[in-house]
Enzyme design. Structure first.
Site, PDB file in Angstrom:
ATOM      1  CB  THR A 289      50.376  42.406  28.904  1.00  0.00           C
ATOM      2  OG1 THR A 289      51.278  42.703  27.845  1.00  0.00           O
ATOM      3  CG2 THR A 289      50.243  40.899  29.002  1.00  0.00           C
ATOM      4  CG  PHE A 291      49.454  39.822  33.552  1.00  0.00           C
ATOM      5  CD1 PHE A 291      49.667  41.069  32.984  1.00  0.00           C
ATOM      6  CD2 PHE A 291      50.492  38.901  33.560  1.00  0.00           C
ATOM      7  CE1 PHE A 291      50.896  41.400  32.439  1.00  0.00           C
ATOM      8  CE2 PHE A 291      51.731  39.223  33.022  1.00  0.00           C
ATOM      9  CZ  PHE A 291      51.933  40.475  32.454  1.00  0.00           C
TER      10      PHE A 291
END
Ligand code: PEP
Ligand code: MN
Length: 691
Positions: A289, A291
């Protein structure tokens, strides 16, 4: 027991396995030594960074890097090591060392701090929490503000309760996180950093839990989606959604039932005293992921540090404008690393494009690209320039430090330009081949059709605005106007109903399907007003309120800019230029009458301004006969004149009871008179203007 042989029964096996264990132990201790040395090497790299910074020496030294690698390769022969292995390992080691130095220089650029307050969505142990730690490796103190929604984390930054918010923006399995993209567009925060976090989902449970007995699994919707294959293999298990991964772990710890499990990471399991029932249950093992860290102010990135810049834009109505935008990057040889599209919040069938590219706003090549990009966009905003850890440090020397030019502050940007480009480079025709057509939720301003905008001078009550909206709709008006914050000449005059009035106007617009136009008088109102108003008007008294112009330049809403009552056409276009230079290309100009020696009308409608503007600018031009006339008897002939001289629209003030209007009653048409005006105008043919 089955499957695992009991080695104690066979002494030979026993010897072999002891030896294997010893060897493995040896490898473990060598690996430990390597890790220790890597850590030590990092410490030295940090000291080198400090020393280079002190001595103002550049961070990249290609010659030294080459020499170092050659030395290692030579030494590799001595140890009978494979050159390829050594070269690959040292490339990584040197890249890490550079990153350490980049972090150092970057922290120095933005002021060395050793404490930070970070807003995240979720609780400790969430992936946002892990990302926040990874983003702030050198911080001595970190305080967390745990928020329930992404938007709350952004608000914490805007309110000054947190220095940064760390938000997930995309995942390699489940894709873009739409809510965060929309938030970046709607709020004024800047991206100041990014980090990629490896997401390893585990099925976790309380002591005594076993997969076979599970009845319920708690998980974040994203995690559930990323583990769908594993979950599909479980029979009769109910999934309960949680707002974040760590929270689901926390919750099942509280429930303390062996038939209830959660999808969470190892940190969360540890934190809440849970056991890992199965590790790595994600469909794809390479699950990352990304960020971003956002802050209230943009960051400056040292030219030596590899950086990315993110933009959000909507393309203009010219055919092929997206291709032109992409081409601009190719021309300057700037690599694009991401292109994502999202439907516009208020215009579902128009797309906003989010772009990430390798480059620093301080680099002149980037400035040139942005200038070219702007010519093909209706809206352009730089979300930020930030250090990027995953760009491979370039082999070629970093660009020479150049002056940092802020894109969203027009003054500095245009100071760079030669004066031969003229004072209104973006508003002028030279830059755009076609007319700007402003699409307000499907109402096209700037096309062949004359658009009628009508409504009261000021919103006075829900009843008044509803009656007016109904009349506007029934007579064929396309937009509903109404002032909520009134810039009155006298402080004792009615000042408008403020936000309450805006709610009434929005409700009337919603009921009758009319986009709404209202005036914004203060920079600090812009963002909030843009949430409800479809077009923001800048009044005559604020045409040169530069703080206000800059602010509306940053938002993604069309702006109706009125000509200052004492402003020349040139000044008018320069005011528009402020908005365009801020990134917002959807500007509608409005001629509303100017001050002359003549006193028989409130102002003098400058009819000449319309064809002059149409010749000079690609922006749509409308006429407001009401404020020019100040007298309802004059409104109809002036509106007719406006249509005749090539205006793209007419804005008039109308009122269900003009005699009792709280402002500008004498110039307001009755609802019946408006209907007649519409009839009159519908019989006229708009002249073609050749620019
Ligand atoms: C208005 O349109 O309500 C208004 C105040 O107009 P102007 O700024 O042109 O006076
Ligand atoms: Mn008015």
């Amino acid at each position: 027991m089955h499957g695992i042989p009991d080695s104690s029964e066979n002494p030979e096996n026993n010897d072999q396995s002891n030896e294997l264990d010893d060897l493995r132990g040896l490898v473990d201790s060598i690996d430990d030594g390597i890790l220790g040395l890597l850590a030590e090497r990092r410490q030295v790299a940090r000291k080198i960074a400090a020393e280079k910074h002190r001595a103002e020496r550049p961070f990249r030294d290609d010659l030294r890097e080459e020499a170092l690698l050659i030395d290692r390769l030579t030494a590799a022969g001595k140890y009978e090591l494979d050159a390829d292995l050594v070269s690959r390992v040292w490339e990584q080691i040197m890249a890490d060392s550079l990153r350490v130095q980049f972090d150092y220089v970057q922290n120095s650029v933005n002021g060395r701090k050793d404490a930070v307050v970070i807003a995240i969505q979720g609780v400790a142990g969430s992936n946002s929490h892990r990302a926040a730690l990874a983003l702030t490796p050198d911080m001595r103190e970190r305080e967390f503000v745990a928020c329930t929604r992404f938007a709350d984390a952004v608000t914490a930054v805007k309110d000054g309760r947190a220095n940064i918010a760390v938000l997930p923006i995309e995942n390699t399995t489940s894709g873009a996180i739409a809510e965060v993209y929309d938030l970046l567009l709607e709020s004024k925060v800047s991206i100041v950093g990014e980090v990629k976090v490896h997401v390893k989902h585990c099925l976790v449970g309380v002591k005594g839990a076993s997969i076979a007995d599970l009845k319920t699994i708690h998980g974040h919707p994203q995690s559930v989606a990323q583990c769908s294959n594993f979950l599909a293999g479980l029979a009769d298990v109910e999934v309960i959604y949680a707002t974040d991964t760590a929270l689901s772990a926390k919750r099942i710890a509280e429930i303390d039932n062996p038939t209830v499990a959660a999808i969470a990471n190892e940190e969360a399991a540890d934190l809440y005293g849970l056991e890992i029932l199965e590790s790595g249950i994600n469909n794809r093992k390479t699950n990352y992921t990304r960020f971003v860290a956002v802050a209230a102010e943009p960051a400056t990135v040292d030219p030596q540090v590899p950086a990315k810049t993110s933009l959000v834009l909507s393309v203009s109505n010219e055919a092929g404008s997206l291709a032109e935008v992409l081409n601009a990057f190719r021309t300057e040889e700037i690599p694009l690393v991401k292109l994502e599209s999202r439907p516009m919040v208020n215009n579902a069938w128009q797309e906003m494009f989010y772009m990430d590219f390798e480059g620093n706003l301080g680099d002149q090549r980037v400035q040139r690209v942005l200038e070219e990009v702007r010519r093909h966009t209706m809206y352009l905003r730089v979300l930020g320039t930030y250090p990027s850890r995953d760009l491979r440090p370039h082999r070629r020397p970093a660009p020479e430090p150049e002056r940092v030019i802020q894109v969203s502050t027009p003054g500095s940007q245009h100071a760079e330009k030669s004066s031969s480009d003229g004072p209104y480079r973006l508003a002028g025709r030279k830059d755009r081949a076609t007319e700007t057509v402003v699409d307000v939720n499907g109402v096209i301003i700037g096309g062949p059709e004359l658009v009628m905008i009508a409504g009261p001078c000021a919103v006075e009550s829900i009843d008044q605005v509803m009656k007016t909206a109904k009349a506007v709709k029934e007579s064929g008006g396309k937009l509903l106007r109404g002032g909520c914050f009134k810039p009155r000449t006298s402080p004792y005059s009615f000042q408008g109903l403020g936000w309450e009035g805006l709610d009434m106007l929005a409700e009337a617009g919603r009921v009758y399907g009319l986009p709404i136009v209202t005036e914004v008088t203060a920079p600090e109102h812009v963002e909030r007003m843009a949430e409800k108003a479809d077009v923001l008007q800048i009044g005559t008294r604020n045409m040169q309120n530069f703080a206000l112009l800059n602010e509306v330049g940053r938002i993604n809403r069309p702006v109706l800019l009125k000509r200052g009552m004492s402003a020349s056409i040139d000044e008018f276009l320069q005011a528009a230029e402020y908005i365009l230079a801020g990134g917002n290309q959807r500007v509608i100009l409005c001629e509303r009458g100017i001050r002359t020696f003549e006193t028989s009308s409130r102002n003098t409608l400058d009819v000449t301004a319309v064809p002059v503007l149409r010749r000079r600018t690609h922006l749509p031009v409308i006429v407001d006969p009401s404020h020019a006339a100040g007298d309802r008897e004059l409104v109809v002939p002036l509106a007719t004149a406006g249509a005749a001289i090539g205006a793209h629209g007419i804005m008039v003030e109308i009122h269900p009871d003009p005699e009792n209007a709280l402002s500008d009653g004498p110039q307001s048409l009755t609802l019946e008179a408006f209907d007649q005006l519409m009839e009159t105008l519908s019989q006229r043919v708009q002249p073609a203007i050749t620019p």
